[in-house]
Design a protein around this motif. Structure first.
Motif, PDB file in Angstrom:
ATOM      1  N   THR A  27       0.830  -1.209   0.000  1.00 51.42           N
ATOM      2  CA  THR A  27       0.000   0.000   0.000  1.00 51.42           C
ATOM      3  C   THR A  27       0.862   1.255   0.000  1.00 51.42           C
ATOM      4  OG1 THR A  27      -1.714  -1.193   1.211  1.00 51.42           O
ATOM      5  CG2 THR A  27      -1.847   1.209   1.220  1.00 51.42           C
ATOM      6  N   SER A  28       1.890   1.259   0.829  1.00 52.93           N
ATOM      7  CA  SER A  28       2.812   2.392   0.868  1.00 52.93           C
ATOM      8  C   SER A  28       3.479   2.589  -0.489  1.00 52.93           C
ATOM      9  CB  SER A  28       3.866   2.162   1.957  1.00 52.93           C
ATOM     10  OG  SER A  28       4.837   3.168   1.946  1.00 52.93           O
ATOM     11  N   LEU A  29       3.851   1.496  -1.113  1.00 54.94           N
ATOM     12  CA  LEU A  29       4.474   1.542  -2.433  1.00 54.94           C
ATOM     13  C   LEU A  29       3.521   2.130  -3.469  1.00 54.94           C
ATOM     14  CD1 LEU A  29       6.761   0.669  -4.416  1.00 54.94           C
ATOM     15  CD2 LEU A  29       5.577  -1.525  -4.572  1.00 54.94           C
ATOM     16  N   ILE A  30       2.287   1.665  -3.484  1.00 56.75           N
ATOM     17  CA  ILE A  30       1.307   2.150  -4.467  1.00 56.75           C
ATOM     18  C   ILE A  30       1.046   3.644  -4.276  1.00 56.75           C
ATOM     19  CG2 ILE A  30      -1.130   2.004  -5.148  1.00 56.75           C
ATOM     20  CD1 ILE A  30      -0.889  -1.042  -4.621  1.00 56.75           C
ATOM     21  N   LEU A  31       0.895   4.064  -3.025  1.00 54.06           N
ATOM     22  CA  LEU A  31       0.663   5.488  -2.772  1.00 54.06           C
ATOM     23  C   LEU A  31       1.834   6.337  -3.251  1.00 54.06           C
ATOM     24  CD1 LEU A  31      -0.964   5.422   0.769  1.00 54.06           C
ATOM     25  CD2 LEU A  31      -2.056   6.065  -1.381  1.00 54.06           C
ATOM     26  N   LEU A  32       3.032   5.844  -3.008  1.00 52.97           N
ATOM     27  CA  LEU A  32       4.212   6.599  -3.422  1.00 52.97           C
ATOM     28  C   LEU A  32       4.345   6.639  -4.941  1.00 52.97           C
ATOM     29  CD1 LEU A  32       6.297   8.158  -1.871  1.00 52.97           C
ATOM     30  CD2 LEU A  32       7.757   6.160  -1.869  1.00 52.97           C
ATOM     31  N   ASP A  56      11.645  12.352  -8.246  1.00 50.07           N
ATOM     32  CA  ASP A  56      12.474  13.555  -8.216  1.00 50.07           C
ATOM     33  C   ASP A  56      13.424  13.569  -7.024  1.00 50.07           C
ATOM     34  OD1 ASP A  56      11.209  14.477 -10.480  1.00 50.07           O
ATOM     35  OD2 ASP A  56       9.774  15.716  -9.379  1.00 50.07           O
ATOM     36  N   THR A  57      13.199  12.693  -6.059  1.00 52.76           N
ATOM     37  CA  THR A  57      13.975  12.708  -4.824  1.00 52.76           C
ATOM     38  C   THR A  57      14.494  11.315  -4.505  1.00 52.76           C
ATOM     39  OG1 THR A  57      12.414  14.369  -4.051  1.00 52.76           O
ATOM     40  CG2 THR A  57      13.895  13.479  -2.440  1.00 52.76           C
ATOM     41  N   SER A  58      15.758  11.232  -4.170  1.00 53.78           N
ATOM     42  CA  SER A  58      16.366   9.930  -3.885  1.00 53.78           C
ATOM     43  C   SER A  58      15.792   9.283  -2.625  1.00 53.78           C
ATOM     44  CB  SER A  58      17.884  10.070  -3.764  1.00 53.78           C
ATOM     45  OG  SER A  58      18.214  10.963  -2.723  1.00 53.78           O
ATOM     46  N   GLY A  59      15.339  10.075  -1.664  1.00 52.79           N
ATOM     47  CA  GLY A  59      14.750   9.505  -0.451  1.00 52.79           C
ATOM     48  C   GLY A  59      13.480   8.723  -0.746  1.00 52.79           C
ATOM     49  N   PHE A  60      12.673   9.233  -1.667  1.00 53.87           N
ATOM     50  CA  PHE A  60      11.442   8.531  -2.038  1.00 53.87           C
ATOM     51  C   PHE A  60      11.742   7.313  -2.910  1.00 53.87           C
ATOM     52  CE2 PHE A  60       9.204  12.880  -1.680  1.00 53.87           C
ATOM     53  CZ  PHE A  60       9.050  12.712  -0.319  1.00 53.87           C
ATOM     54  N   ILE A  61      12.736   7.428  -3.771  1.00 51.40           N
ATOM     55  CA  ILE A  61      13.132   6.280  -4.597  1.00 51.40           C
ATOM     56  C   ILE A  61      13.631   5.149  -3.697  1.00 51.40           C
ATOM     57  CG2 ILE A  61      14.800   5.476  -6.322  1.00 51.40           C
ATOM     58  CD1 ILE A  61      14.652   8.300  -7.553  1.00 51.40           C
ATOM     59  N   TYR A  62      14.408   5.503  -2.689  1.00 55.05           N
ATOM     60  CA  TYR A  62      14.906   4.516  -1.727  1.00 55.05           C
ATOM     61  C   TYR A  62      13.741   3.814  -1.027  1.00 55.05           C
ATOM     62  CZ  TYR A  62      17.556   2.820   2.365  1.00 55.05           C
ATOM     63  OH  TYR A  62      18.107   2.062   3.359  1.00 55.05           O
TER      64      TYR A  62
END
Length: 192
Positions: A27-32, A56-62
Motif C-alpha cells: 500500500t505504501s508503495l502504491i501510494l508513493l 524527483d527525490t532519492s529519499g522517495f526512490i529509496y
C-alpha cells in the motif's frame, strides 16, 4: 499437545502479522508511485506547467525499492511458513535463525527508508529558509498528502516488523535454547 497448539497459534499469529506487514508495504508503495502532481504557474504573460513526482527525490526512490524488498521478503516467509502452520512440517533451528536475522535486517532497512522519506517530506512541507528552499506542500498539496500517507503506512510497517523481530527471537530462543539452559541449571543445582 498443549504446547503444539500454542506453537500453531503463535505461527498463525506470526503469519497474520507478516501478511499485514506485506500488505502495508504494498500500500505504501502504491501510494508513493501514484504521488504525482502538475501545477500551472503564472510566468510573465504565460503559464508554465511544473510537475513533481516521487522519482524527483532519492529519499522517495529509496523507500520505493525498500518497500518492494520488504514486501517480497514478507511474501516469501509467509509462503514458507504455511506448511508449518498446517502441521505438515516443523521449521528447524537454521530456518528460524534465518528468519530472526532477516526480520532484524529488514526492520532496520525499512526504518532507514522511512526516516529518509520523512526528512524529505519535512523539507517539502516546511522548506529551509537558510538555503532558500521554499516549501512545496502549499503548492503541491495532493503530492504531499500521498507521500505523507505512504510514510505513515511505512511507519506502521516498521513497528510491525519490530514486533515480528521480537516474536521470531522469542520463538527461536524459547524453542531451542531454554531446554539446554534448564538442563544445565538442573545439573548445577543437583551438585550443591
Amino acid at each position: 499437545m498443549a504446547s503444539r497448539k500454542q506453537g500453531a497459534r503463535e505461527g498463525l499469529w506470526s503469519m497474520g502479522v507478516r501478511l499485514l506487514t506485506t500488505l502495508l508495504c504494498i500500500t505504501s508503495l502504491i501510494l508513493l508511485l501514484k504521488a504525482k502532481q502538475t501545477v500551472r504557474r503564472a510566468l510573465g504573460l504565460g503559464y508554465i506547467a511544473q510537475t513533481v513526482k516521487y522519482s524527483d527525490t532519492s529519499g522517495f526512490i529509496y523507500l520505493v525499492y525498500i518497500n518492494i524488498l520488504v514486501a517480497a521478503y514478507g511474501l516469501i516467509v509467509f509462503v514458507s511458513l504455511i506448511p508449518s502452520a498446517l502441521g505438515k512440517s516443523c521449521s528447524g533451528k537454521c530456518s528460524r535463525w534465518t528468519i530472526f536475522v532477516l526480520d532484524q535486517v529488514f526492520a532496520y532497512v525499512l526504518l532507514s527508508a522511512v526516516s529518509a522519506a520523512t526528512e524529505v517530506l519535512y523539507l517539502a512541507d516546511k522548506g529551509m529558509s537558510k538555503t532558500q528552499w521554499e516549501a512545496l506542500c502549499p503548492t503541491y498539496g495532493f503530492f504531499c498528502h500521498m507521500v505523507s500517507a505512504s510514510v505513515a503506512i511505512g511507519s506502521v510497517a516498521v513497528v510491525l516488523l519490530a514486533v515480528l523481530s521480537v516474536s521470531s527471537a522469542q520463538s527461536l530462543f524459547h524453542n531451542f535454547y531454554t531446554r539446554a539452559l534448564y538442563t544445565t541449571k538442573m545439573r548445577h543445582s543437583s551438585l550443591t
